[in-house]
Design a protein around this motif. Structure first.
Motif, mmCIF file in Angstrom:
data_model
loop_
_atom_site.group_PDB
_atom_site.id
_atom_site.type_symbol
_atom_site.label_atom_id
_atom_site.label_comp_id
_atom_site.label_asym_id
_atom_site.label_seq_id
_atom_site.Cartn_x
_atom_site.Cartn_y
_atom_site.Cartn_z
ATOM 1 N N ASP A 77 16.927 60.050 47.207
ATOM 2 C CA ASP A 77 16.372 58.795 46.933
ATOM 3 C C ASP A 77 14.996 59.041 47.302
ATOM 4 O OD1 ASP A 77 18.567 57.848 46.108
ATOM 5 O OD2 ASP A 77 19.131 56.593 47.919
ATOM 6 N N LEU A 78 14.015 58.305 46.399
ATOM 7 C CA LEU A 78 12.604 58.118 46.797
ATOM 8 C C LEU A 78 12.295 56.849 47.557
ATOM 9 C CD1 LEU A 78 11.286 59.315 43.363
ATOM 10 C CD2 LEU A 78 11.349 60.371 45.230
ATOM 11 N N PHE A 79 13.479 55.982 47.346
ATOM 12 C CA PHE A 79 13.290 54.590 48.202
ATOM 13 C C PHE A 79 14.736 54.787 49.057
ATOM 14 C CE2 PHE A 79 10.661 53.611 44.529
ATOM 15 C CZ PHE A 79 9.882 52.643 44.999
ATOM 16 N N PRO A 80 14.411 55.169 50.177
ATOM 17 C CA PRO A 80 15.852 55.608 51.028
ATOM 18 C C PRO A 80 16.509 54.504 51.266
ATOM 19 C CG PRO A 80 13.939 57.037 51.643
ATOM 20 C CD PRO A 80 13.523 56.125 50.720
ATOM 21 N N GLY A 81 17.811 54.340 51.594
ATOM 22 C CA GLY A 81 18.479 53.269 51.997
ATOM 23 C C GLY A 81 18.884 51.944 51.195
ATOM 24 N N GLU A 82 18.347 52.080 49.794
ATOM 25 C CA GLU A 82 18.332 50.965 49.005
ATOM 26 C C GLU A 82 19.408 50.876 47.823
ATOM 27 O OE1 GLU A 82 16.686 48.503 49.834
ATOM 28 O OE2 GLU A 82 14.870 49.050 50.714
#
Length: 201
Positions: A77-82
């Motif tokens: 992910d480039l936006f972790p945890g989303e």
């Protein structure tokens, strides 16, 4: 023209299952491997959206062991945890050519070639998504949706069904039992047990 790229979203926490859904045994192999092999058999190259570096490392080892020549890509992910929106964004961003990709979640064991064909037949020049009513996965997403996904991630708007509305998705109806079964998902131990029992009948 047939879709040749597929994305398997495997970066979830599997909290309701209690263990990694991608590793559930299906027909003697981990579910993730089963899905990759099935998609490869349909002429698709697979990108696995793995979420975290730890998941990526584990899945990379599995693929090396079971499908070393499959050409499967793995992204984090480039936006972790989303959530799944981040996984979809990372995987589509990694594709080299602008085109559609077939997208499914790693807990969806029934890949329907019939439904994929229906989705392919409804592609349109300006359609970023082709999906079945109410179902964001087992759907086609075009790489040109990446900026829209990035914008929603940056603003914390993570609901997949809202993405379909904003993208003005082409929505179709699944037209038989085989295609409807594509939306079986193994979210819980009970669902997994029911799937195994049905598969043995």
């Amino acid at each position: 023209m047939k879709v040749t790229e597929a994305i398997v979203l495997a970066g979830g926490r599997s909290s309701r299952m209690g263990r990694d859904k991608a590793l559930l045994p299906v027909k003697g192999q981990p579910l993730l491997i089963y899905l990759i092999a099935k998609l490869n058999g349909m002429g698709m190259r697979v990108t696995v959206s793995a979420g975290t570096p730890e998941q990526a490392s584990m899945y990379r080892g599995l693929i090396t062991e079971h499908l070393p020549t499959s050409g499967t890509g793995i992204v984090e992910d480039l936006f972790p945890g989303e959530g799944p929106l981040a996984g979809l964004h990372a995987a589509l961003s990694s594709l080299q050519q602008p085109d559609y990709a077939f997208v499914l979640a790693c807990d969806m064991p029934h890949v329907s070639s019939s439904l994929i064909g229906q989705l392919e037949s409804h592609r349109a020049p300006d359609a970023m998504v082709v999906a079945v009513q109410g179902q964001p996965f087992h759907a086609l997403y075009h790489t040109n949706i990446v900026p829209l996904l990035a914008g929603r991630l940056e603003s914390g708007q993570l609901r997949m069904m809202e993405v379909l509305r904003e993208a003005k998705a082409v929505v179709i109806e699944a037209d038989d039992d085989d295609t409807n079964s594509a939306f079986t998902n193994l979210n819980t131990p009970e669902a997994y047990i029911a799937f195994l029992e049905q598969d043995q009948q």
